[in-house]
Design a protein around this motif. Structure first.
Motif, short mmCIF file in Angstrom:
data_model
loop_
_atom_site.label_atom_id
_atom_site.label_comp_id
_atom_site.label_asym_id
_atom_site.label_seq_id
_atom_site.Cartn_x
_atom_site.Cartn_y
_atom_site.Cartn_z
N VAL A 88 61.16 80.51 -4.78
CA VAL A 88 61.55 81.79 -5.35
C VAL A 88 63.07 81.84 -5.37
O VAL A 88 63.71 81.61 -4.35
CB VAL A 88 61.00 82.97 -4.52
N ARG A 89 63.63 82.14 -6.52
CA ARG A 89 65.09 82.30 -6.62
C ARG A 89 65.41 83.79 -6.62
O ARG A 89 64.81 84.56 -7.37
CB ARG A 89 65.63 81.67 -7.89
N HIS A 90 66.33 84.17 -5.77
CA HIS A 90 66.75 85.57 -5.67
C HIS A 90 68.13 85.71 -6.30
O HIS A 90 68.97 84.81 -6.14
CB HIS A 90 66.78 86.01 -4.21
N ASP A 111 70.59 87.54 -5.46
CA ASP A 111 71.66 87.72 -4.48
C ASP A 111 71.05 87.92 -3.10
O ASP A 111 69.82 87.96 -2.94
CB ASP A 111 72.57 88.89 -4.86
N TRP A 112 71.90 88.06 -2.09
CA TRP A 112 71.43 88.21 -0.72
C TRP A 112 70.59 89.46 -0.55
O TRP A 112 69.56 89.44 0.14
CB TRP A 112 72.62 88.22 0.25
N SER A 113 70.98 90.58 -1.16
CA SER A 113 70.21 91.81 -0.98
C SER A 113 68.80 91.67 -1.57
O SER A 113 67.84 92.20 -1.02
CB SER A 113 70.94 93.02 -1.56
N GLY A 114 68.66 90.94 -2.67
CA GLY A 114 67.34 90.67 -3.23
C GLY A 114 66.50 89.84 -2.29
O GLY A 114 65.30 90.08 -2.13
N PHE A 115 67.12 88.87 -1.66
CA PHE A 115 66.43 88.03 -0.67
C PHE A 115 65.98 88.88 0.52
O PHE A 115 64.83 88.79 0.96
CB PHE A 115 67.35 86.90 -0.20
N GLU A 116 66.88 89.71 1.03
CA GLU A 116 66.55 90.57 2.17
C GLU A 116 65.39 91.51 1.85
O GLU A 116 64.48 91.70 2.66
CB GLU A 116 67.75 91.43 2.57
N GLN A 117 65.41 92.08 0.66
CA GLN A 117 64.35 92.98 0.23
C GLN A 117 63.01 92.25 0.17
O GLN A 117 61.99 92.76 0.63
CB GLN A 117 64.67 93.60 -1.13
N SER A 118 63.01 91.06 -0.37
CA SER A 118 61.80 90.26 -0.46
C SER A 118 61.25 89.94 0.93
O SER A 118 60.04 90.04 1.17
CB SER A 118 62.08 88.97 -1.23
#
Length: 106
Positions: free
Chosen positions: A7-9, A11-18
């Protein structure tokens, strides 16, 4: 057989949310980790995170990780290649969570 999910996010906030939506722990592998790998305990669903070989991860990412693990090395060795570190870490996490492939799986 199950393959790795990539999974490509954006940015970091997208990764954290996931990670939060999956109720997953972020397990950071870092030379500054407080938990040596032989003593680390992994859970199904953990996300294993590795930084760059030269700079590691930014301080904010280190602080955000739920668990910081280090791979012990003999005195005089500075670091491991990130691919080697990931292989060591993944093998141990899969072993502990009962997901390491067996002869029967082949």
């Amino acid at each position: 057989a199950t393959q790795a999910q990539i999974v490509r996010h954006p940015d970091w906030s997208g990764f954290e949310q996931s990670a939060a939506e999956q109720h997953s722990r972020i397990v950071l592998f870092t030379s500054a980790g407080s938990q040596p790998l032989p003593d680390a305990r992994f859970l199904p669903g953990d996300i294993l995170l590795f930084g760059s070989e030269s700079a590691g991860v930014p301080a904010a990412v280190h602080d955000r990780a739920d668990y910081q693990v280090r791979i012990p090395m003999r005195p005089g060795f500075r670091s491991l290649n990130v691919a080697v570190s990931a292989g060591i870490a993944l093998a141990e996490a899969l072993r502990q969570t009962g997901q390491f492939p067996s002869e029967i799986d082949q």
